[in-house]
Design an enzyme around this catalytic site. Structure first.
Site, PDB file in Angstrom:
ATOM      1  N   HIS A 231      -2.596   8.566   5.956  1.00 15.13           N
ATOM      2  CA  HIS A 231      -2.805   7.254   5.324  1.00 15.13           C
ATOM      3  C   HIS A 231      -4.201   6.782   5.725  1.00 15.13           C
ATOM      4  O   HIS A 231      -4.956   6.346   4.881  1.00 15.13           O
ATOM      5  CB  HIS A 231      -1.707   6.292   5.775  1.00 15.13           C
TER       6      HIS A 231
ATOM      7  N   HIS B 188      -9.552   2.261  -0.030  1.00 15.57           N
ATOM      8  CA  HIS B 188      -8.094   2.155  -0.055  1.00 15.57           C
ATOM      9  C   HIS B 188      -7.675   1.565  -1.403  1.00 15.57           C
ATOM     10  O   HIS B 188      -7.864   0.368  -1.654  1.00 15.57           O
ATOM     11  CB  HIS B 188      -7.639   1.272   1.110  1.00 15.57           C
TER      12      HIS B 188
ATOM     13  N   CYS C  33       0.801  -1.225   0.000  1.00 18.48           N
ATOM     14  CA  CYS C  33       0.000   0.000   0.000  1.00 18.48           C
ATOM     15  C   CYS C  33       0.834   1.275   0.000  1.00 18.48           C
ATOM     16  O   CYS C  33       0.277   2.379  -0.009  1.00 18.48           O
ATOM     17  CB  CYS C  33      -0.958  -0.027   1.174  1.00 18.48           C
TER      18      CYS C  33
END
Lengths: 724, 88
Positions: A270, A306, A140
């Protein structure tokens, strides 16, 4: 000098362009809905960030289509092709591969877009890039790591314009994988909220055109002031509970940007919405700011989900929009403050002057990447000095390799006796240096990489462990990917293995190496097909310019009974099972370093440009090549035999190279990172100052103090110099 | 119950690839996670999948997980009650 973002492109669940995205930010448009892309069997679909109206241009997987849309928007007003493309990807053609495997279609041609590397190549063909095309797969954080690599490429003067970003598309692997880890909130993600239960898996792409210039160009939108990379070296899938790695990356990014926390006007979080991630990030932010006021902050993942490898690049786009439009985006989904986090993100979009933004990205393997973006005309720090364009040489302090024959010693013995070494690395050989209990959850590739790392660092592990890890792999953990999908399909998409999901992530092996050695520096995994090892070496040299700490560069691939033939066209063509890899324990070289390695050339050839003369001139011309290198180890993947041999022949006729040329894939076998084995063999040959008998001729060949050149041909051309 | 305890031990060893461990080595009353077997949160998730697949038992919260995975005996007890609760 500065590195400026001069144009951008984005596609996300809330908009298919920069214009739409900006509107969505202004209106705090929610984009999370139940999955529609594929059926979910007996269980109701979970909320995801899905792009509903995606029009495909070519017959390519979803990831490729998304990347092209973002790249075309970023390049629409650009005059010249970019000098390089750097793209973060984790899913590649997985959405198509899953369908094919599910329906039992086993035609290798149908899998030609499976690799993550094929996404960057597809983009490079469309934007006509003839330079390096790098693929970063650090879960990620991939998109942000790609931007850091692009930043260093520009700072080194190796490129003037780089197209960089990230992309990922929804697929079963990520949808079911995160669910198996109990990291998905069944009500949709609400980052930083007290009642948060997890993320919403999403998809999208963001590409940014980065331009190096002495002063801000007219079209500059923002400046990429700095970036920091770190690794938790703590756990394969959970963040360090105190956010130590996140903190280090933020501190490194600020110091790279030459600013202090007080200069930050907005933190682009994040903020995935998982219990542990948000807590670790909050703790890291509190430690960074101590008793100073914390600037406004927000996460976009409650609005768009995400998007994994795209997330870091999307963060850079949203941060830039925040600067250009003077707005703090809303943290969609946040309602109830969490006293443990002690941070309240922006609940709705707020107008504010934003000059400098800190943008966080964290991923599996404790992989952290933080960017600092600033207003192009309102810099708070002194400009970064230009670095030398000379490639960074790394001193070789240790090495190890695996082939079908076993370790490096056994491989060289076999070669000396004229015996073949191509084949599958014997499992007991891999386990020799590992405790089977310690690696009980790791499958073939992770075990191989860990074993190579331990072997290459032998004698240094306690006194001088590697701080950074660079790992190249063409295909990642195929065993885990296959086992994950097999279990999923066998249970009618109900059950699978969380352990396999964690292991299927391309950077899993590098994460385990970091945990073993407590390597808390950059942890970069590159997945550029047959050039993956060279890309890892290139990344290592770009990111090691101002350090003198030891590092590991590793290249490895496993053979898988079903998938190798489907994914790797060279394996399909050759038909002979083989795997292996190589690891080098390195340190930035000084003039006294006895043995050095240097990646001096890398370029993508998909646009049919003749790069051979450029290769020769970068290597210092025919005379230097013929004088300095006593042999060439050349790697031509079987699937590109004809074009690769033509390139080699052009090189040989243009240089008149008088020494032996060794076609190493003929005896090492066909696997994407065979060049890592070649590099390690070259190191051994140079140390012995001879190439053993039977490798290129009946008798041994003295090198007489000369080095060896490892050349790669095919769709990427590369040159690695190894010199005494 | 003893039969279920033994069955669970075999399944745990198999699901988590516990090298060199035989059912007799596992003390059903000893701490299961973070104990001598070296099991952690990823193993817990692997066991959650196994329990749902093989016994139809759903464990979807950390709090419940902490209780259920306290020991093999606690796990067997939970599975037993979950199944008898369902059949009633």
């Amino acid at each position: 000098m500065g590195i400026f973002i001069t144009s951008m492109g984005i596609i996300s669940p809330v908009g298919c362009s920069i214009h739409d995205t900006m509107n969505a930010i202004r209106n705090a448009t929610p984009g999370i809905k139940p999955l529609r892309l594929f059926p979910t069997g007996q269980t109701p679909p979970l909320p995801v960030g899905e792009i509903s109206s995606l029009s495909f241009i070519d017959d390519v997987p979803r990831t490729h289509a998304l990347a092209r849309i973002a790249a075309e928007e970023a390049m629409k007003d650009a005059g010249d092709a970019p000098d390089a493309v750097v793209i973060g990807v984790t899913t590649g053609g997985m959405s198509v591969t899953e369908e094919l495997l599910k329906t039992g279609i086993l035609d290798p041609d149908k899998y030609k877009y499976h690799s993550t590397g094929s996404v960057g190549e597809y983009v490079a063909r469309h934007v006509e890039c003839n330079g390096p095309v790098l693929t970063v797969s650090t879960a990620c954080s991939s998109g942000a790591v790609a931007l850091k690599i692009a930043l260093e490429m520009l700072r080194s003067g190796k490129a003037k314009q780089v197209l960089a970003g990230g992309v990922d598309a929804l697929c079963r692997l990520t949808y079911y994988g995160f669910h198996a880890l109990q990291l998905v909130d069944e009500t949709g993600a609400h980052p930083f909220d007290r009642k948060r239960r997890g993320m919403s898996v999403g998809e999208g792409a963001a590409m940014l055109l980065l331009t190096a210039a002495e002063s801000p160009p007219q079209n500059a939108l923002s400046e990429l002031l700095g970036a920091g990379l770190s690794c938790d070296a703590y756990h394969p899938a959970a963040p360090h509970p105190e956010g130590l790695g996140a903190l280090t990356a933020m501190q490194d990014a600020l110091s790279d940007a030459r600013i202090s926390p007080a200069d930050i006007d907005y933190i682009h979080l994040h903020g995935t919405g998982t219990v542990d991630n948000d807590l670790a990030e909050a703790r890291a932010i509190h430690t960074l700011f101590r008793d100073r006021p914390i600037p406004p902050l927000s996460s976009q993942k409650g609005a768009i989900g995400h998007s994994l490898a795209a997330a870091g690049a999307m963060g850079a786009v949203v941060s830039t929009l925040s600067i250009t439009n003077s707005i703090i985006p809303a943290n969609t989904g946040f309602h109830d403050p969490d006293p443990l986090l002690n941070l309240i993100p922006a609940v709705k979009p707020v107008e504010a002057n934003v000059t400098t933004v800190l943008a966080n990205s964290f991923g599996f393997g404790g992989n952290n990447a933080v960017l600092v973006l600033g207003h192009p005309q309102r810099r708070k720090s002194s400009p970064t000095p230009m670095r030398t364009a000379r490639p960074v040489h790394l001193a070789v302090l240790g090495s190890a390799c695996f082939t079908g024959a076993g370790n490096a010693k056994r491989t060289i013995e076999c070669l000396g006796h004229g015996e073949g070494v191509r084949g599958i690395v014997p499992s007991p050989e891999i386990l020799k240096l590992l405790s089977e209990k310690y690696v009980r959850r790791l499958k073939r590739l992770c075990r191989m990489v860990l074993s190579l790392a331990v072997s290459a660092c032998e004698g240094h592990e306690k006194t001088d462990p590697p701080l950074a890890v660079y790992f190249g792999t063409g295909w990642g953990g195929m065993s885990e990917t296959y086992d994950f999908l097999s279990k999923l399909y066998a249970s009618e998409e109900q059950f699978t293995s969380p352990t396999d999901f964690i292991g299927s992530v391309h950077n899993a092996a590098a994460g385990h190496v970091a945990i073993r050695f407590q390597s808390t520096g950059p942890n970069v995994t590159t997945t550029g097909g047959d050039c993956s090892f060279e890309h890892a070496l290139y990344s290592a040299s770009l990111l090691s310019h101002d350090t003198d700490t030891p590092l590991l560069v590793i290249g490895a691939d496993e053979y898988h009974d079903t998938l190798s033939h489907l994914f790797d066209a060279s394996v399909a063509r050759e038909g002979f099972p083989a795997d292996g890899g190589g690891a080098l324990y390195l340190r930035p070289a000084t003039s006294e370093s006895p043995l050095q390695i240097c990646l001096s050339f890398i370029a993508y050839t998909g646009n049919n440009r003749n790069t051979i003369s450029e290769l020769i001139s970068t290597l210092g011309g025919a005379k230097r090549i013929n004088d300095q290198f006593g042999a060439i180890l050349t790697g031509i993947p079987a699937a590109q035999r004809e074009s690769g041999e033509a390139q080699l022949n052009t090189f040989l006729s243009m240089t008149g190279y008088p020494h032996p040329v060794i076609d190493y894939r003929r005896f090492v076998g066909e696997f994407a990172t065979a060049s890592a084995v070649a590099a390690v063999l070259a190191v051994s040959f140079i140390q012995a100052d001879e190439i053993p008998a039977n490798v290129c001729r009946e008798h041994s060949l003295p090198l007489r103090g000369r080095g060896i050149l490892v050349l790669g041909f095919g769709s990427h051309i590369s040159a690695v110099e190894i010199t005494p | 119950m003893n039969e279920l305890i033994n069955e669970l031990k075999v399944k745990i060893i198999e699901a988590l690839n516990l090298i060199d461990v035989v059912p007799q080595n596992i003390d059903e009353n000893a701490q299961l996670i973070g104990g001598d077997l070296g099991l952690d949160s990823i193993d817990v998730l692997e066991l959650v999948m196994m329990l749902e697949k093989d016994y139809g038992v759903k464990i979807d919260s950390r709090e419940l997980g902490a209780k259920v995975f306290a020991s093999v005996a606690a796990l067997a007890d939970y599975v037993h009650h979950y199944q008898s609760g369902k059949s009633n």
